[in-house]
Scaffold this motif. Sequence first.
Motif, short mmCIF file in Angstrom:
data_model
loop_
_atom_site.label_atom_id
_atom_site.label_comp_id
_atom_site.label_asym_id
_atom_site.label_seq_id
_atom_site.Cartn_x
_atom_site.Cartn_y
_atom_site.Cartn_z
N ALA A 183 28.83 8.18 10.70
CA ALA A 183 28.87 9.52 11.26
C ALA A 183 27.52 10.22 11.09
O ALA A 183 26.82 10.00 10.10
N SER A 184 27.16 11.05 12.06
CA SER A 184 25.87 11.76 12.06
C SER A 184 24.71 10.81 11.74
O SER A 184 23.90 11.07 10.84
N PRO A 185 24.62 9.70 12.48
CA PRO A 185 23.61 8.69 12.15
C PRO A 185 22.20 9.17 12.47
O PRO A 185 21.97 9.86 13.46
N VAL A 186 21.27 8.79 11.61
CA VAL A 186 19.86 9.11 11.81
C VAL A 186 19.04 7.85 11.53
O VAL A 186 19.28 7.16 10.53
N VAL A 187 18.11 7.54 12.41
CA VAL A 187 17.19 6.44 12.21
C VAL A 187 15.77 6.97 12.36
O VAL A 187 15.46 7.64 13.34
N ASP A 188 14.94 6.72 11.38
CA ASP A 188 13.55 7.13 11.50
C ASP A 188 12.65 6.11 10.83
O ASP A 188 13.12 5.21 10.12
N THR A 189 11.37 6.24 11.05
CA THR A 189 10.43 5.26 10.54
C THR A 189 9.12 5.93 10.17
O THR A 189 8.75 6.95 10.75
N HIS A 190 8.47 5.37 9.18
CA HIS A 190 7.11 5.78 8.86
C HIS A 190 6.36 4.55 8.35
O HIS A 190 6.97 3.53 8.01
N SER A 191 5.05 4.63 8.36
CA SER A 191 4.24 3.47 8.02
C SER A 191 3.26 3.78 6.90
O SER A 191 2.80 4.91 6.74
N LEU A 192 2.98 2.75 6.12
CA LEU A 192 1.92 2.80 5.12
C LEU A 192 0.85 1.79 5.55
O LEU A 192 1.17 0.67 5.93
N SER A 193 -0.41 2.20 5.48
CA SER A 193 -1.52 1.32 5.85
C SER A 193 -2.37 1.03 4.62
O SER A 193 -2.71 1.94 3.86
N VAL A 194 -2.68 -0.24 4.43
CA VAL A 194 -3.47 -0.68 3.28
C VAL A 194 -4.59 -1.58 3.78
O VAL A 194 -4.38 -2.44 4.65
N ARG A 195 -5.79 -1.41 3.22
CA ARG A 195 -6.92 -2.25 3.60
C ARG A 195 -7.15 -3.30 2.51
O ARG A 195 -7.21 -2.97 1.33
N TYR A 196 -7.32 -4.54 2.94
CA TYR A 196 -7.45 -5.67 2.02
C TYR A 196 -8.80 -6.36 2.17
O TYR A 196 -9.29 -6.53 3.29
N ARG A 197 -9.34 -6.79 1.04
CA ARG A 197 -10.60 -7.54 1.04
C ARG A 197 -10.39 -9.05 1.10
O ARG A 197 -11.33 -9.79 1.38
N SER A 198 -9.16 -9.51 0.83
CA SER A 198 -8.91 -10.95 0.87
C SER A 198 -7.50 -11.23 1.34
O SER A 198 -6.57 -10.44 1.12
N LEU A 199 -7.34 -12.39 1.98
CA LEU A 199 -6.02 -12.83 2.43
C LEU A 199 -5.11 -13.08 1.24
O LEU A 199 -3.91 -12.78 1.27
N ASP A 200 -5.66 -13.62 0.17
CA ASP A 200 -4.86 -13.93 -1.02
C ASP A 200 -4.22 -12.68 -1.61
O ASP A 200 -3.06 -12.69 -2.02
N THR A 201 -4.97 -11.58 -1.64
CA THR A 201 -4.43 -10.33 -2.20
C THR A 201 -3.31 -9.79 -1.32
O THR A 201 -2.28 -9.31 -1.83
N LEU A 202 -3.48 -9.89 -0.02
CA LEU A 202 -2.43 -9.45 0.90
C LEU A 202 -1.16 -10.25 0.67
O LEU A 202 -0.06 -9.68 0.57
N VAL A 203 -1.29 -11.56 0.57
CA VAL A 203 -0.11 -12.41 0.35
C VAL A 203 0.53 -12.10 -1.00
O VAL A 203 1.76 -12.06 -1.13
N GLN A 204 -0.27 -11.84 -2.02
CA GLN A 204 0.27 -11.49 -3.34
C GLN A 204 1.09 -10.20 -3.26
O GLN A 204 2.17 -10.11 -3.87
N ASP A 205 0.61 -9.21 -2.54
CA ASP A 205 1.34 -7.95 -2.40
C ASP A 205 2.66 -8.16 -1.67
O ASP A 205 3.68 -7.52 -1.99
N VAL A 206 2.64 -9.02 -0.66
CA VAL A 206 3.86 -9.33 0.09
C VAL A 206 4.89 -9.96 -0.84
O VAL A 206 6.07 -9.57 -0.86
N ARG A 207 4.47 -10.93 -1.64
CA ARG A 207 5.40 -11.62 -2.55
C ARG A 207 5.92 -10.70 -3.64
O ARG A 207 7.10 -10.73 -3.98
N ALA A 208 5.04 -9.88 -4.19
CA ALA A 208 5.44 -9.01 -5.30
C ALA A 208 6.47 -7.97 -4.89
O ALA A 208 7.23 -7.47 -5.73
N GLN A 209 6.52 -7.66 -3.59
CA GLN A 209 7.44 -6.63 -3.11
C GLN A 209 8.61 -7.21 -2.32
O GLN A 209 9.31 -6.49 -1.62
N GLY A 210 8.79 -8.53 -2.44
CA GLY A 210 9.96 -9.17 -1.86
C GLY A 210 9.97 -9.28 -0.36
O GLY A 210 11.05 -9.30 0.26
#
Length: 264
Positions: A183-210
């Motif tokens: 009832a009274s459904p609401v769907v919304d979205t927002h984004s977070l942007s992060v800049r990475y210096r290495s692919l390995d760090t990006l992958v680590q962040d992905v894994r650490a946050q499931g």
Amino acid sequence: MANQSPPRIFSAKRRCAIRFRAHALQKQPDAARFLLDDRVEDVLERLAFLRHEPATALIIGDLTGKLASELIRRGCAVTSADPAALPGVLALDEEQPYPVSGFDLIVSLGTLDTVNDLPGALIHIREALADNGLAIASFSGAGSLQSLRQIMLQGDGERPAARMHPMVDVRSAAQLLQRANWASPVVDTHSLSVRYRSLDTLVQDVRAQGLSSALASIAPMMSRDGLEHARKAFADSADAEGRVLETFEILTLSGWKPKGGWLQ
């Protein structure tokens, strides 16, 4: 005609393994948790805006424990749960009727994007609410990890593999809520942007946050050459400061259970 089972896109075993790994990584002081913290802060802001003060709550998937702690501080009786059998929480199969119900608030954080039967999971949340109860579900949306997707495709070359699972967009989420009769459904979205210096760090962040892939079809391990191609693709897409911008989209669904039952 009998109801057909939903297609098996995700592996329950891999899904739980991802949750266990993220839970372990979150114990490290330098683990990335910006997505996890953002989801918790967003839920608290929504509760304040709606002036909803639950007496009982079911919190699913909070790897930080911060939401439960804050609600307990406010006098709320909290049951913590997770798809994986993590220490100290209720192991919950989100695609089956809940073993507990009657909650003033149910919050699901970062888990519903990897269930095979999302409409059914939303219905089970609905059924576990008390009258006038509020449900909030937050998970990664279709706008997430576009840079990483392109880098992995370039790493695989002419034989691309399914290394990242599909995600739900805003329009699909709205249709799902209607099917689940929130009832009274609401769907919304927002984004977070992060800049990475290495692919390995990006992958680590992905894994650490499931956020790793829980697809039932396991992609072949990327070869050493493929990994080098991926790292080169990362470097080629970097800005003048040597960083690649990655976007994490957070999709949030919310709705109520009105007194006397659901609207038809």
